[in-house]
Design a protein around this motif. Structure first.
Motif, short mmCIF file in Angstrom:
data_model
loop_
_atom_site.label_atom_id
_atom_site.label_comp_id
_atom_site.label_asym_id
_atom_site.label_seq_id
_atom_site.Cartn_x
_atom_site.Cartn_y
_atom_site.Cartn_z
N ASP A 120 1.41 9.38 6.96
CA ASP A 120 0.20 10.13 7.29
C ASP A 120 -1.01 9.19 7.36
O ASP A 120 -1.89 9.34 8.21
N VAL A 121 -1.04 8.22 6.45
CA VAL A 121 -2.14 7.25 6.45
C VAL A 121 -2.09 6.39 7.72
O VAL A 121 -3.11 6.15 8.37
N LEU A 122 -0.89 5.95 8.10
CA LEU A 122 -0.75 5.11 9.28
C LEU A 122 -1.11 5.87 10.55
O LEU A 122 -1.69 5.31 11.49
N ASP A 123 -0.76 7.16 10.61
CA ASP A 123 -1.14 7.96 11.77
C ASP A 123 -2.65 7.93 11.98
O ASP A 123 -3.14 7.83 13.10
N VAL B 176 0.83 -1.21 0.00
CA VAL B 176 0.00 0.00 0.00
C VAL B 176 0.86 1.26 0.00
O VAL B 176 0.43 2.32 -0.46
N THR B 177 2.09 1.14 0.49
CA THR B 177 3.02 2.27 0.41
C THR B 177 3.24 2.67 -1.05
O THR B 177 3.25 3.86 -1.39
N LYS B 178 3.40 1.68 -1.90
CA LYS B 178 3.59 1.95 -3.33
C LYS B 178 2.33 2.59 -3.93
O LYS B 178 2.42 3.51 -4.74
N ILE B 179 1.17 2.09 -3.53
CA ILE B 179 -0.09 2.64 -4.05
C ILE B 179 -0.25 4.10 -3.64
O ILE B 179 -0.55 4.97 -4.45
N PHE B 180 -0.02 4.36 -2.34
CA PHE B 180 -0.20 5.73 -1.85
C PHE B 180 0.84 6.68 -2.46
O PHE B 180 0.55 7.85 -2.70
N SER B 181 2.03 6.16 -2.70
CA SER B 181 3.05 7.00 -3.32
C SER B 181 2.60 7.46 -4.70
O SER B 181 2.81 8.62 -5.09
N ALA B 182 1.99 6.55 -5.46
CA ALA B 182 1.49 6.91 -6.79
C ALA B 182 0.38 7.94 -6.71
O ALA B 182 0.14 8.70 -7.66
N ALA C 288 9.55 16.34 8.31
CA ALA C 288 9.68 17.04 7.03
C ALA C 288 9.64 18.54 7.29
O ALA C 288 8.87 19.01 8.14
N PRO C 289 10.47 19.31 6.60
CA PRO C 289 10.44 20.76 6.80
C PRO C 289 9.11 21.34 6.34
O PRO C 289 8.48 20.85 5.40
N ALA C 290 8.66 22.38 7.02
CA ALA C 290 7.43 23.05 6.63
C ALA C 290 7.58 23.65 5.24
O ALA C 290 8.68 24.02 4.81
N ALA C 291 6.45 23.73 4.52
CA ALA C 291 6.50 24.18 3.14
C ALA C 291 7.08 25.58 3.00
O ALA C 291 7.74 25.90 2.01
N ASP C 292 6.86 26.42 4.02
CA ASP C 292 7.33 27.79 3.92
C ASP C 292 8.64 28.02 4.66
O ASP C 292 9.09 29.16 4.83
N ALA C 293 9.24 26.94 5.16
CA ALA C 293 10.47 27.09 5.93
C ALA C 293 11.67 27.25 5.00
O ALA C 293 11.77 26.61 3.96
N ALA C 294 12.56 28.13 5.41
CA ALA C 294 13.80 28.31 4.65
C ALA C 294 14.69 27.09 4.90
O ALA C 294 14.98 26.75 6.03
N SER C 295 15.10 26.43 3.85
CA SER C 295 15.91 25.22 4.00
C SER C 295 16.90 25.13 2.85
O SER C 295 16.61 25.50 1.72
N THR C 296 18.08 24.62 3.19
CA THR C 296 19.10 24.46 2.16
C THR C 296 19.03 23.09 1.50
O THR C 296 19.82 22.81 0.61
N HIS C 297 18.12 22.25 1.96
CA HIS C 297 18.04 20.92 1.37
C HIS C 297 16.60 20.55 1.07
O HIS C 297 15.65 21.15 1.56
N ARG C 298 16.45 19.50 0.26
CA ARG C 298 15.14 18.98 -0.10
C ARG C 298 14.83 17.72 0.72
O ARG C 298 15.73 17.15 1.30
N TYR C 299 13.57 17.33 0.72
CA TYR C 299 13.15 16.20 1.55
C TYR C 299 12.34 15.22 0.73
O TYR C 299 11.48 15.62 -0.06
N TRP C 300 12.62 13.90 0.93
CA TRP C 300 11.87 12.85 0.24
C TRP C 300 11.58 11.75 1.24
O TRP C 300 12.43 11.40 2.08
N SER C 301 10.38 11.21 1.20
CA SER C 301 10.05 10.08 2.07
C SER C 301 9.04 9.20 1.35
O SER C 301 8.56 9.55 0.26
N ILE C 302 8.72 8.06 1.98
CA ILE C 302 7.76 7.14 1.37
C ILE C 302 6.35 7.45 1.88
O ILE C 302 6.19 8.12 2.89
#
Length: 422
Positions: free
Chosen positions: A233-236, A220-226, A408-422
């Protein structure tokens, strides 16, 4: 009663230490270096501390000649799989040969196996081997029993002295003997299985069930990723239901869950049964490293990145490298053209080099990598801050968090890097 425990790894050593508190117990391991370490009070698995080793009175040896004439032999050697995912019973066979040479018919000893096997191995393979090699007759000169191990590396709550022990002997007298012995070891009580085969089967399905449940979450991780939905967030949300089973996605390796389903499926296929659910779960879990690597590669947007993977052991806060699926992630990322290093403070560098041909990297003190992957939820990694991660990433670098260790960094937060998760 004299007891010999054969194999002093994650399973055998904690058991032998507990037995030695109540019985004359010898721990036998063919690795002389392992015995030397234990005599010095060091357990590289981290399961038994030096004080417990010193206080228990356990005799330690790598010489099988020191172990003849015991009343009870307990075999706790590994049961791995080969390159084709078939059961590799060579450690069990080797231990059985050792035991066969030590039995004294005048003692009518009992041989107990704790190694995870498919139903029938104890009575159809090990018993006849002992008879052939020793010239003794099972049921008259020696007896068989089985008590599946339930050690969970790194778990300080469900230790061998607290868990319920399943056991079975080839007759009622042997079963009661084992109940007496194991009853001394654990406060969790004992469960008398109906037969040795039932006890063997119970162990193998315990781990196969977990494997299948995790496979569902991985699928289901693969399904939700698509669908651009985070599985976390789903598991929470789903965990708020009282009977939801809280399994998590990830890389499923190790010496039990990543192996035992193949023992069950092997025996099923010998019987002409197609174990569709068991093998489907294994296929999904075995393929997760490639799926994750594909996602990280897409997020990077180009080949040739310098990647640091945090974690190599098969689970958090333990040094056990057996059947770690992180190596599959390493190979998949290299297949995409990336340069990959691995850092793990719990892993033994010599073992990582021997098992996987990896030279473990140190934690950098400056921006060195284009991508950092959180692969194992070690406490040392979980406590890293966004600033800690940014300090080792080049500008615009990617944090790939597959174990939800870092927010994960907030959408409006200043950050020098990007974030990826499943």
């Amino acid at each position: 009663m004299k007891i010999v425990v054969i194999g002093l790894g994650y399973v055998g050593l904690p058991l032998a230490v507990q037995l030695a508190k109540h019985f004359d117990t010898v721990g036998l391991d063919s690795n002389a270096a392992r015995i030397a370490e234990l005599r010095d009070g060091h357990d590289r698995t981290g399961e038994v501390d030096a004080a417990a080793l010193a206080a228990c009175g356990l005799a330690l040896t790598s010489d099988a000649a020191d172990c003849s004439g015991a009343d009870l032999y307990i075999v706790t050697v590994p049961t791995p799989i080969d390159a084709d995912n078939r059961p590799d019973l060579s450690p069990v066979r080797s231990a059985t040969r050792t035991v066969a040479a030590l039995l004294d018919a005048a003692k009518t000893p009992t041989v107990v196996y704790e190694s995870t096997v498919y139903p029938g191995v104890t009575e159809d393979i090990c018993g006849p081997m002992i008879e052939d090699l020793s010239g003794l007759v099972r049921g008259r000169d020696f007896f068989l029993g089985y008590s599946p191990e339930r050690i969970n590396p790194g778990d300080r709550e469900h230790t061998v002295d607290k868990i319920m022990k399943v056991l079975a002997g080839e007759n009622d007298q042997v079963t009661e003997l084992l109940a007496t012995v194991y009853g001394k070891v654990t406060s969790g009580g004992v469960f008398r299985a109906r037969s040795i085969r039932a006890a063997e089967a119970a162990k193998v399905i315990e781990n196969a069930q977990r494997d299948i449940n995790i496979a569902f979450i991985n699928e289901v991780t693969k399904i939700f990723s698509a669908l651009d939905i985070s599985v976390w967030d789903v598991l929470d949300a789903a965990r708020t239901k009282w009977n939801f089973l809280p399994f998590e996605p990830g890389l499923v390796g190790g010496h039990c869950i990543g192996v035992d389903p193949y023992y069950l499926s092997h025996r099923a296929q010998e019987l002409g049964i197609d174990p569709q659910v068991v093998l489907s779960g294994r296929a999904i879990n075995d393929g997760m490293a490639q799926w994750m690597a594909d996602g990280i590669h897409a997020a990077l947007g180009k080949p040739g990145a310098d990647i640091l993977i945090l974690g190599l052991t098969f689970k958090e806060n333990v040094p056990d490298l057996r059947n770690s699926k992180v190596i599959d992630l390493v190979q998949a990322l290299r297949g995409h053209g990336h340069s990959v290093a691995v850092h793990d403070p719990h892993a033994d560098p010599a073992e990582a080099r021997h098992e996987y041909g990896l030279d473990l990297a140190s934690m950098p003190g400056e921006p060195t990598y284009d991508c950092v992957i959180g692969a194992v939820r070690h406490e040392a990694f979980r406590t890293l801050s966004g600033a800690d991660l940014a300090a080792i990433l080049r500008p615009g670098g990617l944090v790939a968090d597959i174990k939800r260790m870092w927010p994960a960094p907030a959408a409006d937060a200043a950050s020098t890097h990007r974030y990826w998760s499943i």
